[in-house]
Scaffold this active site. Structure first.
Site, short mmCIF file in Angstrom:
data_model
loop_
_atom_site.label_atom_id
_atom_site.label_comp_id
_atom_site.label_asym_id
_atom_site.label_seq_id
_atom_site.Cartn_x
_atom_site.Cartn_y
_atom_site.Cartn_z
N GLU A 117 -2.71 23.74 -17.95
CA GLU A 117 -1.77 24.76 -17.52
C GLU A 117 -0.54 24.13 -16.88
OE1 GLU A 117 -5.22 28.03 -16.60
OE2 GLU A 117 -3.82 27.49 -15.01
N CYS B 99 5.93 22.98 -12.86
CA CYS B 99 4.78 22.28 -12.30
C CYS B 99 3.91 21.80 -13.46
CB CYS B 99 4.02 23.26 -11.40
SG CYS B 99 2.50 22.62 -10.75
N CYS C 281 -10.28 17.22 -12.69
CA CYS C 281 -9.92 16.18 -11.72
C CYS C 281 -11.19 15.55 -11.19
CB CYS C 281 -9.11 16.79 -10.57
SG CYS C 281 -8.51 15.56 -9.39
N CYS D 180 -11.90 17.81 -4.46
CA CYS D 180 -11.56 18.52 -3.22
C CYS D 180 -12.25 19.89 -3.24
CB CYS D 180 -10.05 18.69 -3.08
SG CYS D 180 -9.19 17.12 -3.11
N CYS E 166 -10.39 23.29 -4.14
CA CYS E 166 -9.49 23.29 -5.30
C CYS E 166 -10.23 23.68 -6.58
CB CYS E 166 -8.87 21.90 -5.44
SG CYS E 166 -7.94 21.66 -6.96
N CYS F 274 -0.88 27.35 -6.63
CA CYS F 274 -1.48 26.02 -6.51
C CYS F 274 -2.99 26.10 -6.37
CB CYS F 274 -0.95 25.32 -5.29
SG CYS F 274 0.53 24.45 -5.66
#
Ligand code: SAH
Ligand code: SF4
Length: 342
Positions: free
Chosen positions: A90, A104, A111, A115, A118, A334
């Protein structure tokens, strides 16, 4: 076949010379790829047909398998791009003041950093993106919106410094005058803080903007929400940031996702103050965005409390902004960039 959007200028030039072309052809082709944003070599009208045909045999212009976009009420547009292997990434286009835009971009599918708050971290790691897959997010979005240029922030899915070579090369193409010609001052790389890679970045790409996902200035607490802090403790990260060469008059951004009862107390603010007063920096507080993968442990801090936290630091002379969450009704904010499609 060579993936032409993964080549920087020097690589393209050398390859063309090897194939027997004049050196200046590289500049022409770069111009068509990144300023005209062509999809096929036949669109390079300044080249003879024979040359275009030969380029087609040697190179291909990377294209997403599919692309979709959704627009939020505030004008934020989320793009969902399908890659050759059926995975999705995305990107987000965010309108700014004075007719400016920020794009962005993502650097990985998923990932590794894990975290806790997230969505991308929660989905795990799938793979690194190729240079062409990163660059083409910008190319596609500029073209789709008829834009000449935009700010670019490396704040989408993935950790850019964990896909170091490709992220850096993609930035080189963005800032190349013969390609996108985006000023370094308009590029921001956001990282959770991988110390050895920050050291490399200082040499390889000084004078871009840097954002550090801090989220807590208290090391033990940071480890709880950001496992990466165990391997690369915040003190080490901060030490390596001390002499990071920023663009003139720019500050390091510390990003701070504010989570209720976790990092929003007076002690948290005091710890932040100690860190920030060592830097020419600004703090960007991001109210936690809720998403399906989050569970019930994490809640956003109420806005009045966020304001108080910010005011405390401002009164001590710190630069603090609170990010108004853009595009949250389309999950484009975000940390929301986890694709449910697969
Ligand atoms: N991996 C890099 C860049 C991508 S994350 C990094 O972590 O810096 C972009 C920003 O969104 C980071 O500051 C990240 O911490 C933040 N973020 C992640 N999840 C979020 C959530 N649920 N709500 C608000 N911001 C979040
Ligand atoms: Fe990865 Fe950044 Fe999400 Fe952490 S916040 S899991 S580093 S994308």
């Amino acid at each position: 076949m060579i993936d032409i959007l993964s080549l920087d200028y020097e690589e393209l030039r050398d390859k063309l010379v090897e194939l027997g072309y004049e050196r200046y052809r590289a500049e022409q082709i770069f111009n068509f790829l990144y300023k005209h944003r062509i999809e096929d070599f036949s669109e390079i009208t300044v080249l003879k047909k024979g040359v275009r045909e030969q380029l087609k045999k040697e190179f291909f212009i990377y294209k997403f398998k599919s692309a979709r976009s959704v627009e939020a009420e505030d004008g934020t547009k989320k793009y969902l791009f399908e890659l050759d292997d059926g995975l999705f990434v995305e990107s987000v286009l965010i309108p700014m003041e004075r007719d400016r835009f920020t794009i962005c971009v993502s650097t990985q599918v998923g990932c590794r950093m894990g975290c806790k708050f997230c969505a991308t971290g929660r989905m795990g790691f799938k793979r690194d993106l190729a240079v062409s897959e990163i660059v083409n997010q910008v190319r596609y979005i500029l073209k789709d919106n008829n834009l000449k240029t935009a700010n670019v922030v490396y704040m989408g899915m993935g950790e850019p410094l964990d896909n170091y070579e490709n992220s850096i090369k993609s930035i080189r193409i963005l800032i190349d005058d013969r390609a996108f010609a985006i000023s370094k001052r308009r590029i921001t790389l956001s990282t959770c803080g991988i110390t050895p890679m920050i050291e490399r970045l200082k040499k390889d790409l000084p004078y871009i903007n840097l954002a550090i996902s801090l989220h807590s200035a208290i090391s033990d607490k940071r480890t709880l929400i950001m496992p990466v802090n165990e391997k690369y403790p915040i003190d080490e990260v901060l030490k390596s940031l001390k002499d990071f060469p920023l663009p003139r008059r720019k500050r390091i951004t510390f990003e701070y996702v504010m989570i209720k009862g976790i990092n929003d107390s007076k002690a948290d603010a005091k710890a932040l103050l100690r860190v920030m007063s060592n830097f020419k920096s600004k703090l960007n507080i991001i109210p936690l965005n809720k998403h399906d993968l989050l569970g019930t442990k994490f809640e956003p801090t109420p806005m009045d409390k966020i304001e108080k936290f910010a005011d405390y630091l401002r009164n001590k002379g710190m630069f603090v902004t609170i990010r108004k969450s853009k595009g949250s009704n389309i999950n484009a904010a975000c940390g929301m960039l986890a694709t449910k499609v697969s």
